[in-house]
Design a protein around this motif. Structure first.
Motif, PDB file in Angstrom:
ATOM      1  N   ARG A 156      40.906  45.910  28.626  1.00  0.00           N
ATOM      2  CA  ARG A 156      39.946  44.613  28.698  1.00  0.00           C
ATOM      3  C   ARG A 156      38.486  45.350  28.351  1.00  0.00           C
ATOM      4  NH1 ARG A 156      41.459  39.906  31.024  1.00  0.00           N
ATOM      5  NH2 ARG A 156      43.272  40.015  32.129  1.00  0.00           N
ATOM      6  N   VAL A 209      34.433  42.472  32.949  1.00  0.00           N
ATOM      7  CA  VAL A 209      35.796  43.274  33.105  1.00  0.00           C
ATOM      8  C   VAL A 209      35.610  44.065  34.416  1.00  0.00           C
ATOM      9  CG1 VAL A 209      36.746  45.105  31.795  1.00  0.00           C
ATOM     10  CG2 VAL A 209      35.622  43.566  30.634  1.00  0.00           C
ATOM     11  N   ARG A 236      36.922  43.755  24.931  1.00  0.00           N
ATOM     12  CA  ARG A 236      35.380  43.502  24.980  1.00  0.00           C
ATOM     13  C   ARG A 236      34.501  43.994  24.059  1.00  0.00           C
ATOM     14  NH1 ARG A 236      33.559  44.671  29.781  1.00  0.00           N
ATOM     15  NH2 ARG A 236      31.983  46.059  29.028  1.00  0.00           N
ATOM     16  N   ILE A 288      46.783  38.959  28.857  1.00  0.00           N
ATOM     17  CA  ILE A 288      45.410  38.719  28.344  1.00  0.00           C
ATOM     18  C   ILE A 288      45.594  38.052  26.606  1.00  0.00           C
ATOM     19  CG2 ILE A 288      44.221  40.640  29.093  1.00  0.00           C
ATOM     20  CD1 ILE A 288      44.758  42.044  26.727  1.00  0.00           C
ATOM     21  N   THR A 337      36.968  39.568  23.285  1.00  0.00           N
ATOM     22  CA  THR A 337      36.930  38.698  24.577  1.00  0.00           C
ATOM     23  C   THR A 337      35.636  38.847  25.016  1.00  0.00           C
ATOM     24  OG1 THR A 337      37.438  40.689  25.975  1.00  0.00           O
ATOM     25  CG2 THR A 337      39.504  39.537  25.101  1.00  0.00           C
TER      26      THR A 337
END
Length: 166
Positions: A132, A145, A136, A101, A141
């Motif tokens: 993730r 997901v 987020r 990532i 990000t």
């Protein structure tokens, strides 16, 4: 393997990320994130507030420092997670996820992932989903997901059931 420029090593970096950054908890881990662009405009290296006049005169403290590498990651896997073998396994899994990532995060971000005892029994996909999701939620990000591959829900299978009922 997570390359060297993407790792947090110093205690001060860990402390700054955990204490001054944002935090989001998940079932098996806690994600701490600190973006340096928020910090450099108002503080110096010691963390002391600077006067606006000093910021305008000194280009180094005004945020002109260049950081090479990209986002940096640190891991905290305590003895509560399990034996040394289990802790190292969890750390390897988390490092592998971080390497995947790196391109999705801003270059000036520091991320510390603290594994909770449940991380020892969680599988790789679940840990990746939680990392993730945490990033987020912290706004680092974007995108989906843990979206499953294949067709979206309720398309062909819903039509097939409806056709059979008629």
């Amino acid at each position: 393997m997570l390359p060297e420029p993407y790792r947090l090593h110093h205690r001060a970096d860990f402390s700054r990320t955990v204490r001054r950054g944002q935090r989001i908890g998940r079932r098996d881990l806690v994600v701490h994130a600190f973006v340096h662009s928020y910090d450099w405009a108002r503080t110096d290296a010691t963390g002391d507030e600077l006067a606006d006049a000093a910021i305008s005169r000194d280009p180094v403290t005004a945020g002109s420092l260049v950081r090479v590498g990209g986002p940096r990651f640190g891991l905290i896997v305590s003895k509560a997670v399990g034996s040394a073998v289990v802790r190292h396994r969890v750390a390897r899994r988390l490092r592998h996820m971080c390497a995947t990532i790196v391109d999705e995060l801003p270059a000036d971000a520091d991320v510390v992932i603290r594994a909770l005892p449940g991380a020892a029994t969680a599988d790789q996909a679940e840990l990746a989903r939680q990392v993730r999701s945490g990033l987020r939620k912290l706004g680092l990000t974007t995108g989906t997901v843990g979206a499953p591959a294949g067709r979206p829900r309720g398309t062909a299978s819903a039509r097939t059931r409806a056709d059979h009922r008629s």
